[in-house]
Design an enzyme around this catalytic site. Sequence first.
Site, PDB file in Angstrom:
ATOM      1  N   ASP A  32       0.371  -1.409  -0.051  1.00 28.01           N
ATOM      2  CA  ASP A  32       0.067  -0.492   0.070  1.00 28.01           C
ATOM      3  C   ASP A  32       0.682   0.475   0.021  1.00 28.01           C
ATOM      4  O   ASP A  32       2.241   0.945   0.278  1.00 28.01           O
ATOM      5  CB  ASP A  32      -0.556  -0.032   1.658  1.00 28.01           C
ATOM      6  CG  ASP A  32      -1.842  -0.957   1.163  1.00 28.01           C
ATOM      7  OD1 ASP A  32      -2.338  -0.797   0.133  1.00 28.01           O
ATOM      8  OD2 ASP A  32      -2.747  -0.973   2.343  1.00 28.01           O
ATOM      9  N   ASP A  64      -4.776  -2.865   4.705  1.00 24.01           N
ATOM     10  CA  ASP A  64      -5.047  -2.163   5.816  1.00 24.01           C
ATOM     11  C   ASP A  64      -6.585  -2.437   6.193  1.00 24.01           C
ATOM     12  O   ASP A  64      -7.383  -1.833   7.086  1.00 24.01           O
ATOM     13  CB  ASP A  64      -4.516  -1.707   6.253  1.00 24.01           C
ATOM     14  CG  ASP A  64      -4.902  -0.018   5.457  1.00 24.01           C
ATOM     15  OD1 ASP A  64      -5.661  -0.157   4.092  1.00 24.01           O
ATOM     16  OD2 ASP A  64      -4.101   0.842   5.108  1.00 24.01           O
ATOM     17  N   THR A 105      -0.554   4.314   1.459  1.00 28.16           N
ATOM     18  CA  THR A 105      -0.895   5.719   3.050  1.00 28.16           C
ATOM     19  C   THR A 105      -0.251   4.590   4.001  1.00 28.16           C
ATOM     20  O   THR A 105      -0.669   3.386   4.586  1.00 28.16           O
ATOM     21  CB  THR A 105      -2.089   5.952   2.476  1.00 28.16           C
ATOM     22  OG1 THR A 105      -2.238   5.937   1.453  1.00 28.16           O
ATOM     23  CG2 THR A 105      -2.464   6.858   3.389  1.00 28.16           C
TER      24      THR A 105
END
Length: 1220
Positions: free
Chosen positions: A475, A797, A477
């Site tokens: 990912d 996440d 972020t």
Amino acid sequence: MGDMANNSVAYSGVKNSLKEANHDGDFGITLAELRALMELRSTDALRKIQESYGDVYGICTKLKTSPNEGLSGNPADLERREAVFGKNFIPPKKPKTFLQLVWEALQDVTLIILEIAAIVSLGLSFYQPPEGDNALCGEVSVGEEEGEGETGWIEGAAILLSVVCVVLVTAFNDWSKEKQFRGLQSRIEQEQKFTVIRGGQVIQIPVADITVGDIAQVKYGDLLPADGILIQGNDLKIDESSLTGESDHVKKSLDKDPLLLSGTHVMEGSGRMVVTAVGVNSQTGIIFTLLGAGGEEEEKKDEKKKEKKNKKQDGAIENRNKAKAQDGAAMEMQPLKSEEGGDGDEKDKKKANLPKKEKSVLQGKLTKLAVQIGKAGLLMSAITVIILVLYFVIDTFWVQKRPWLAECTPIYIQYFVKFFIIGVTVLVVAVPEGLPLAVTISLAYSVKKMMKDNNLVRHLDACETMGNATAICSDKTGTLTMNRMTVVQAYINEKHYKKVPEPEAIPPNILSYLVTGISVNCAYTSKILPPEKEGGLPRHVGNKTECALLGLLLDLKRDYQDVRNEIPEEALYKVYTFNSVRKSMSTVLKNSDGSYRIFSKGASEIILKKCFKILSANGEAKVFRPRDRDDIVKTVIEPMASEGLRTICLAFRDFPAGEPEPEWDNENDIVTGLTCIAVVGIEDPVRPEVPDAIKKCQRAGITVRMVTGDNINTARAIATKCGILHPGEDFLCLEGKDFNRRIRNEKGEIEQERIDKIWPKLRVLARSSPTDKHTLVKGIIDSTVSDQRQVVAVTGDGTNDGPALKKADVGFAMGIAGTDVAKEASDIILTDDNFTSIVKAVMWGRNVYDSISKFLQFQLTVNVVAVIVAFTGACITQDSPLKAVQMLWVNLIMDTLASLALATEPPTESLLLRKPYGRNKPLISRTMMKNILGHAFYQLVVVFTLLFAGEKFFDIDSGRNAPLHAPPSEHYTIVFNTFVLMQLFNEINARKIHGERNVFEGIFNNAIFCTIVLGTFVVQIIIVQFGGKPFSCSELSIEQWLWSIFLGMGTLLWGQLISTIPTSRLKFLKEAGHGTQKEEIPEEELAEDVEEIDHAERELRRGQILWFRGLNRIQTQIRVVNAFRSSLYEGLEKPESRSSIHNFMTHPEFRIEDSEPHIPLIDDTDAEDDAPTKRNSSPPPSPNKNNNAVDSGIHLTIEMNKSATSSSPGSPLHSLETSL
């Protein structure tokens, strides 16, 4: 307990209840009443709440808690609640006692054989032939010194004692391993926290500290840790399939279904609930307790019936592959299986045995290698025994022409037993039972150390799989970036500000829209708190993008909290919460004049398409045409994105009072025709250490890909800053829709050949959904275009990242930003959300692989030498130069101590300088094979020289051809001592497996290694000098010791000689310990695909069985229990323990095969009666679309025509009747 207050208590009474809790000894509601309430569903639950408590506030009053302020947090009050309602903890299964572990260690087949042989030897050693008959028994009994016959028992006793030592060491290792796993389990539990309100403050507390009466905040991605009743909810949808079996998400609201159950997942929305049941009293706890208790009670009966059952029904119990359940943190129950056998049995068997992932790479290779070595050892030991027996028989009865005398039989048997013991010792040394121990020690050690490197390993095999990783899909972020977002640019009132403007520069009405829109259209759980330390940065709590927007308001000298105080969360009329499909969030406010206003925020390109107007420079709304939108995209959004900024658009829409009320459930018609307020550019800086970490990965042969939801320009800019992309390189950056277009055929089906054309060059996948991430991961893993099949690690996440995390070889979940659902699906949790921690995981994984290889290199050298020495010695001298007890000591050094020494080497940066091993790389490389054979050659030359010429060199008596029970000889003691010392020094050689010269490098960094080598040397001195008859050792002089040490140290010099020979020249050397071959894989992968396709269907049935088994004991008649048990309880094994509710739902619990068993319905007549009734017996919807308790207009009008025992539509019992 008496009622504390009337159900119709005024709301102000609730606030006072906190004070009352301090002096009133009892609660107004009992544990039994709460349990009974939580067992009801939908309309039944609403009816009960209305009849007994008035509403949810009535329950809060009785529980002496405030729906807004929560519990006071007073320790005495919390203790009393735990005493009355229980603690949020399910007691784990008792660990195995040390004696049980000893008993398990004694089950080892080779040890049992050795024990029997030792007992027989012990018994026979006490037999003495009658006086004068000794000569008749031939040479076999000659040579015994006076008194030596009496000590014949010592060897048998010594073997038994050695077996006891081995068993105790094994049991101790198992005990410490189990202790460590329990420590890991408790660490995982401590990591699990949940948000509650106490004393008016929103705080996070460990799941185990949650108690009845707590006000818990639930949000998207949470795994509910306790049962509760909804107080306020925003578009809340729950996945209850783990409990009820319903695969559809269940919408929770105060006027339809307010009950929230532990172990279920929040898939959308947010809200607050009052906790009503925890631990063993929650729905998950009740079922778990029943299954656990029922299993224990019936365990003995099951064992008695097992044989009969196996004969009666073919394959009633399927043992599922537990590759993921080694660590005790994620135990799995045994699946149920149909009683119907037949043609489908083989398919059923395959399906039942589906693992979560295929067997770990290292496990597969080790199992294969261990079996091969074991077979070779068995063959050698059998040949040894046969040769010894034949040699003895031919020499005694053919050469010496002795008759077989009855009185000599025990002596002959003693010889046969001795030969048998020699054979077994050859087997003991040959079989590498230390391999699993080495793996376990290495993994356990690594897992413990990895915690310090911010890697919380949930599944042990993920640790070593990470060493083989060839690709990481990360990912953006929070993993590659700092996840500390700030608004740095803005487009407001038709001006592009390169930094946040002063509030005076913005027209007042635009500023008002901006302040209100951001304040109410961000989750109320998102907030900015003062810094913990003076001079520090303010703390961002909740969603980081929303915190950036709230920070913008603070920069504009406005306080969002004032707006929230004026418009509390309960007053929000309707909320369309953010999810990965919408990529936006919208909130509806109802004004006092009856009009409505909706505020929206989201990805700029999505929201701008829905904008028909824009606020101009003077603050007035003007028409926003497509060409205006294109201008903004080119002049504002693309420049922001190219600087790596995330762009968010803020907009609103008014619904006048006179018009008919909109259809709020039709989101597409509501969130359209918007007026654009502003576009903001949010910066999320790249973590400073990430570019270097990515460089290390690339140097280590690992491809890093970024998978993000941001737009492609932002993603490309960040990827370039990170070093994933380099200017001038021919790599692909795709958006999700473009990626899907390229990989699908005309029918919309995904084709592996199409994916194979894309993934090798793909580096950035932008605007991607969790489904795209799963497709990419699956495509890379299934691909066969490269020589080595890819081993893929993935970070995630979000709740929807679960499938990708499960599909990946190693799934990393974010410990800080990750949802509980993502953590449950992962293998490793990154406690700091940092990409550099993944690089450390790669180092540890490779270190595990190397540690196992070091141990193999050492052990196989000992194996080869010991087996050949025992075999050759036995065949030539009719006796093994290494005695049984000595062999057991060698085995102890070789297996237990060496595995401990070599498996605890710390990793070094040099591990990242080589390419990944991949799936098919053999465990034993040609360099290692060169080392093994080279050292074995040296040791064999030394041992055989000492064996056949040692007595002349040292001028001592020969130990060859010694009679039975002869005293220990110096000759054989020198052979034994030199052999052990050569292993000891070779242990230092074994530290390096890639042909390195300096074998001492970093040796003092490993205290365990140094301690074990020195400790072994000291014990060896004691054995030789003081071991005497039990160890078949004779004291040695200093000169003899020095020669033994000199020959032992020779292995270090010989190692340098071996290193100079280039491996490339030794073409004849074969590699060993290959992994699964390519052609063996598709079947497993195919099975896994079948599993994914059938997931929803099986999830439904699995949940129903789980609920059915829990409810039948509580809610139905005894006859149904018996009927149910007769059909379903057969073939069910006792579930293994889980230590907390939070981990209870970690994995799917049951697998029901296609051929379903007959399950009696709870009441067949009810099922027939219910069939024609409509399923809409729920009350009419409230005018308050947000379903908040504040709205006094909630009508709990419920049809009362159903009997209490019948199951209402929508209840779990009803769903069981209709589905099963």
